[in-house]
Scaffold this motif. Structure first.
Motif, PDB file in Angstrom:
ATOM      1  N   GLY A 152     -22.013   2.278  72.095  1.00  0.00           N
ATOM      2  CA  GLY A 152     -20.866   1.534  72.585  1.00  0.00           C
ATOM      3  C   GLY A 152     -21.337   0.302  73.340  1.00  0.00           C
ATOM      4  N   LEU A 153     -20.554  -0.740  73.272  1.00  0.00           N
ATOM      5  CA  LEU A 153     -20.923  -1.997  73.922  1.00  0.00           C
ATOM      6  C   LEU A 153     -21.075  -1.821  75.427  1.00  0.00           C
ATOM      7  CD1 LEU A 153     -21.591  -4.907  73.412  1.00  0.00           C
ATOM      8  CD2 LEU A 153     -19.169  -5.458  73.572  1.00  0.00           C
ATOM      9  N   GLY A 154     -20.261  -0.953  76.017  1.00  0.00           N
ATOM     10  CA  GLY A 154     -20.369  -0.695  77.454  1.00  0.00           C
ATOM     11  C   GLY A 154     -21.732  -0.127  77.813  1.00  0.00           C
ATOM     12  N   GLY A 155     -22.254   0.769  76.977  1.00  0.00           N
ATOM     13  CA  GLY A 155     -23.580   1.344  77.217  1.00  0.00           C
ATOM     14  C   GLY A 155     -24.672   0.299  77.129  1.00  0.00           C
ATOM     15  N   VAL A 156     -24.556  -0.589  76.156  1.00  0.00           N
ATOM     16  CA  VAL A 156     -25.544  -1.655  75.999  1.00  0.00           C
ATOM     17  C   VAL A 156     -25.509  -2.588  77.206  1.00  0.00           C
ATOM     18  CG1 VAL A 156     -26.243  -3.640  74.594  1.00  0.00           C
ATOM     19  CG2 VAL A 156     -25.467  -1.536  73.474  1.00  0.00           C
ATOM     20  N   LEU A 157     -24.319  -2.963  77.624  1.00  0.00           N
ATOM     21  CA  LEU A 157     -24.184  -3.851  78.783  1.00  0.00           C
ATOM     22  C   LEU A 157     -24.671  -3.183  80.062  1.00  0.00           C
ATOM     23  CD1 LEU A 157     -20.752  -5.547  78.001  1.00  0.00           C
ATOM     24  CD2 LEU A 157     -23.053  -6.529  77.746  1.00  0.00           C
ATOM     25  N   ALA A 158     -24.416  -1.881  80.189  1.00  0.00           N
ATOM     26  CA  ALA A 158     -24.881  -1.152  81.379  1.00  0.00           C
ATOM     27  C   ALA A 158     -26.406  -1.147  81.442  1.00  0.00           C
ATOM     28  CB  ALA A 158     -24.349   0.282  81.368  1.00  0.00           C
TER      29      ALA A 158
END
Length: 193
Positions: free
Chosen positions: A147-153
């Protein structure tokens, strides 16, 4: 307060712990195959840490932090061998390609870190966090997870760990940026394989 936070970030996101976090994430998302986390922990944390402790006992290194570039060669070389052996073992076990390729890419990144360290002190923390961000970005682009949120985190954590290494005066900005770039590029290259 800033120094305590920097020390905490450096310890929690130590380069030998990051592969275990990634394997745990892949296992949770069922991309790694169940029960492989302990194999990754063994080859990327237990064996390299044991080797470093042995080197410390033998007087080859003065500290597990290894602030002197010259003392990083043996631990990094042994870690590269252990990571590579772990990738080979997982491949032989028929584990999901994402985990095998990820661990093989980490072995290459550690080997390159070892070679660079012979001449210059690159940030191993940067390599580890850049590699984590690169691997998760590649998985996001190829499979739509974590998920994009995981990558950004993870990208945010990489920036925080880079700040921590600078705050602790363990590295120069160039050493941190070079580590992040090396880890990211090796992870993306491995994932494209």
């Amino acid at each position: 307060m800033k120094k305590r936070l920097a020390t905490l970030l450096s310890a929690v996101f130590h380069p030998l712990l990051v592969p275990s976090y990634l394997a745990g994430l892949l296992e949770m998302q069922q991309a790694a195959g169940k029960g492989r986390l302990w194999t990754v922990v063994l080859f990327t944390f237990v064996l390299p840490t044991g080797a470093a402790l042995l080197l410390l006992r033998l007087g080859r290194i003065d500290s597990l932090e290894m602030p002197q570039r010259q003392q990083r060669a043996w631990p990094l070389g042994l870690a590269a061998l252990s990571f590579g052996a772990g990738a080979g073992w997982l491949h032989w076990q028929g584990v999901a390609p994402a985990l095998v390729v990820g661990l093989a890419g980490m072995a290459v990144a550690v080997l390159l870190t070892f070679l660079i360290t012979l001449r210059w002190k690159i940030s191993a923390h940067g390599v580890g966090m850049g590699g984590a961000a690169g691997l998760l970005l590649a998985l996001q682009l190829q499979f739509g997870r974590p998920g994009l949120g995981g990558v950004l985190a993870v990208a945010g954590l990489a920036a925080a760990v880079g700040w921590a290494r600078l705050e602790l005066r363990a590295h120069t900005p160039a050493q941190v940026w070079a580590g992040l770039a090396l880890g990211l590029s090796v992870a993306l290259a491995a994932a494209s394989y």
